[in-house]
Write a protein that holds these residues in place. Structure first.
Motif, mmCIF file in Angstrom:
data_model
loop_
_atom_site.group_PDB
_atom_site.id
_atom_site.type_symbol
_atom_site.label_atom_id
_atom_site.label_comp_id
_atom_site.label_asym_id
_atom_site.label_seq_id
_atom_site.Cartn_x
_atom_site.Cartn_y
_atom_site.Cartn_z
ATOM 1 N N GLY A 364 0.804 -1.212 0.000
ATOM 2 C CA GLY A 364 0.000 0.000 0.000
ATOM 3 C C GLY A 364 0.834 1.257 0.000
ATOM 4 N N ASP A 365 0.155 2.382 0.015
ATOM 5 C CA ASP A 365 0.816 3.689 -0.027
ATOM 6 C C ASP A 365 1.760 3.882 1.153
ATOM 7 O OD1 ASP A 365 -0.786 4.084 -2.199
ATOM 8 O OD2 ASP A 365 -2.008 5.687 -1.308
ATOM 9 N N MET A 366 2.819 4.660 0.898
ATOM 10 C CA MET A 366 3.766 5.066 1.938
ATOM 11 C C MET A 366 3.626 6.568 2.163
ATOM 12 S SD MET A 366 7.102 2.927 0.611
ATOM 13 C CE MET A 366 6.787 3.293 -1.125
ATOM 14 N N GLY A 367 3.681 6.992 3.416
ATOM 15 C CA GLY A 367 3.512 8.402 3.742
ATOM 16 C C GLY A 367 4.806 9.099 4.108
ATOM 17 N N GLU A 368 4.740 10.418 4.227
ATOM 18 C CA GLU A 368 5.819 11.280 4.716
ATOM 19 C C GLU A 368 7.072 11.250 3.847
ATOM 20 O OE1 GLU A 368 6.525 10.278 8.815
ATOM 21 O OE2 GLU A 368 4.701 11.258 9.479
ATOM 22 N N CYS A 394 -1.756 -3.852 -5.360
ATOM 23 C CA CYS A 394 -1.379 -2.483 -4.997
ATOM 24 C C CYS A 394 -2.591 -1.760 -4.432
ATOM 25 C CB CYS A 394 -0.837 -1.739 -6.221
ATOM 26 S SG CYS A 394 0.618 -2.521 -6.940
ATOM 27 N N VAL A 395 -2.418 -1.170 -3.248
ATOM 28 C CA VAL A 395 -3.551 -0.604 -2.506
ATOM 29 C C VAL A 395 -3.357 0.894 -2.321
ATOM 30 C CG1 VAL A 395 -4.991 -0.871 -0.452
ATOM 31 C CG2 VAL A 395 -3.577 -2.789 -1.232
ATOM 32 N N GLY A 396 -4.319 1.708 -2.793
ATOM 33 C CA GLY A 396 -4.270 3.146 -2.561
ATOM 34 C C GLY A 396 -3.909 3.949 -3.796
ATOM 35 N N ALA A 397 -4.055 5.261 -3.659
ATOM 36 C CA ALA A 397 -3.856 6.157 -4.800
ATOM 37 C C ALA A 397 -2.413 6.170 -5.284
ATOM 38 C CB ALA A 397 -4.301 7.561 -4.422
ATOM 39 N N MET A 398 -1.447 6.292 -4.364
ATOM 40 C CA MET A 398 -0.049 6.368 -4.771
ATOM 41 C C MET A 398 0.498 5.034 -5.255
ATOM 42 S SD MET A 398 0.826 9.472 -4.642
ATOM 43 C CE MET A 398 2.521 9.152 -5.071
ATOM 44 N N SER A 399 -0.166 3.957 -4.895
ATOM 45 C CA SER A 399 0.345 2.641 -5.275
ATOM 46 C C SER A 399 0.222 2.386 -6.770
ATOM 47 C CB SER A 399 -0.359 1.533 -4.493
ATOM 48 O OG SER A 399 -1.693 1.375 -4.932
ATOM 49 N N ARG A 400 -0.457 3.280 -7.488
ATOM 50 C CA ARG A 400 -0.487 3.120 -8.944
ATOM 51 C C ARG A 400 0.917 3.219 -9.528
ATOM 52 N NH1 ARG A 400 -2.074 8.470 -8.145
ATOM 53 N NH2 ARG A 400 -1.077 10.045 -9.487
#
Length: 458
Positions: A364-368, A394-400
């Motif tokens: 999934g997406d990673m933050g910061e 792949c999970v989430g917007a950034m995971s594209r």
């Protein structure tokens, strides 16, 4: 600690800022929040047995009546969070324990657990529990520490400059460990140099002429940290780990990984060597084990005892724990947090597993990550392709960006699935996973992929 309470003396037995966890004799800290104000739950805290409440506003009549009914004391302060820190600093004066501070962009929690495991083999030791490593969590850990504790291992997290310095002023560690400097927190700190400066606050907080800093021998920012913290001028002793015989005090040779991703190696220090096999998975944890060994040796523990203690440390829930689904597949639960570096390490662990079925990664997406956000997700997709896994969810917007990079790296289009959230990811895993498969679940904590683990394991 003692408090005068309606003519009686009451032992304070604990601290909580969640009224649901208050027990008789606790201090309840009424923390104001963005969504919930702890003052609103004062009656519940008193009803649960709180002996003292820290507040930052006057009580209403009903709140005062609840306090009187519970025979509880109330202390009004300007800042409840600061009061917790002040209490922790005062309690630090009482504690005789030697304190080891641990920070780093990646691996600090595992390193903290390994250090604790080593030190607990020879001393009465305690350490940070869970994720209590911030401006509230670390003081909480200090306040929960018994006076009989001989060694306390404190994890210190941060997301900005000055935060580790504040924690170090409260805890006053003599020993400081920095695992590495990565790209986490770029969103707030802007550059890796600033991240290194923030981590260097650990070394800056060590006592002149007495402090011992444990730094990665080949770390990109090791020399930067030493210079920035003026470690040499201040008489801080530097112990280097995870390098070679020429540049390191503690290092590993003969590294191998078994079919469950567990590394074994020869631990070398001070002209001696000992065999070690870790229960925590991933070759990257050899570095963390070398850091823990360096600390243990500094405390006078024999190398063979250090190696044996390291072998007994188990992974924490949400951090590399291996679980079995009732449907016959394994789940590699690493859902607590993620960075590009730890994603790549976890993918390598997945690739090393001996499985009769497929290797599936749910990422999934990673933050910061700030300016490195897109690049970090792209690099994770490349790492997934290079690891040779069979399927990728792949999970989430950034995971594209993970998905696109994985396809460009050679993964088949049908082997890469994109979903919106944790619930959809869990449904997907239940649809595709078969007996014999191994499923890695990993993302930053805000993505909530622990829900995926809960659903697919049950």
């Amino acid at each position: 600690m003692l408090v005068e309470q309606t003519g009686e003396v009451c032992d304070l037995t604990g601290l909580s800022w969640d009224s649901r966890t208050v027990q008789p004799g606790y201090v309840y800290a009424a923390l104001p929040g963005q969504r919930v104000d702890g003052h609103d739950f004062l009656p519940q805290a008193f009803s649960a047995g709180a002996a003292l409440a820290l507040v930052s506003r006057d009580l209403t009549e009903s709140e005062s009546e609840a306090a009187r009914a519970a025979h509880a004391a109330v202390v009004k302060v300007d800042d409840v969070a600061r009061a917790i820190s002040d209490l922790a600093a005062a309690w630090r004066d009482v504690l005789k324990a030697e304190i080891v501070g641990v920070t780093g962009s990646v691996g600090k929690t595992t390193t903290r657990s390994l250090i604790y495991g080593v030190l607990a083999s020879a001393f009465e030791a305690d350490c940070t529990k869970g994720n209590f490593n911030n401006e509230l969590g670390m003081p909480y850990t200090l306040l929960q520490t018994e006076p009989s504790c001989e060694v306390l291992v404190l994890e210190m997290g941060m997301d900005g400059l000055g935060q580790i310095a504040d924690l170090a002023r409260i805890a006053r560690p003599k020993y400081g460990v920095i695992t590495n400097v990565g790209v986490s927190h770029l969103e707030r700190l802007g550059t890796r140099d600033n991240i290194a400066r923030a981590k260097a606050e650990m070394v800056e907080g060590l006592p002149d002429g007495e402090g011992v800093a444990f730094l990665q021998a080949d770390g990109e920012y090791t020399d930067f940290i030493i210079e920035h913290a003026r470690a040499v001028e201040r008489g801080i002793r530097i112990v280097r780990f995870d390098g070679t015989a020429e540049n390191s005090d503690v290092y590993a040779t003969d590294i191998a990984v078994d079919d469950q991703g567990r590394p074994s190696f020869t631990l070398n220090a001070r002209g001696e060597s000992a065999s070690c096999t870790l229960s925590v998975r991933g070759v990257h944890n050899v570095t963390n084990a070398c850091a823990a060994a360096a600390v243990g040796l500094e405390f006078g523990i024999a190398l063979d005892q250090v190696a044996a203690a390291l072998s007994g440390v188990e992974p924490e829930s949400g951090r590399q724990a291996l679980k079995r689904s009732s449907r016959g597949f394994l789940v590699f639960d690493d859902a607590y947090n993620a960075s590009p570096e730890s994603m790549a390490a976890a993918l390598n662990v997945l690739a090393s597993f001996s499985a009769s079925g497929r290797r599936i990664a749910v990422l999934g997406d990673m933050g910061e990550l700030g300016s490195a956000e897109v690049e970090g997700h792209i690099n994770t997709g490349k790492a997934a392709a290079q690891a040779g896994i069979d399927m990728l969810v792949c999970v989430g917007a950034m995971s594209r960006y993970i998905a696109d990079a994985a396809r460009k790296g050679g993964m088949a289009v049908k082997s890469v699935i994109e979903v919106a959230d944790a619930d959809a990811a869990a449904t997907t895993v239940l649809d595709i996973a078969q007996p014999g498969d191994v499923v890695l679940v990993k993302a930053s904590h805000f993505m909530g992929l622990d829900r995926v683990v809960e659903r697919v394991v049950s």
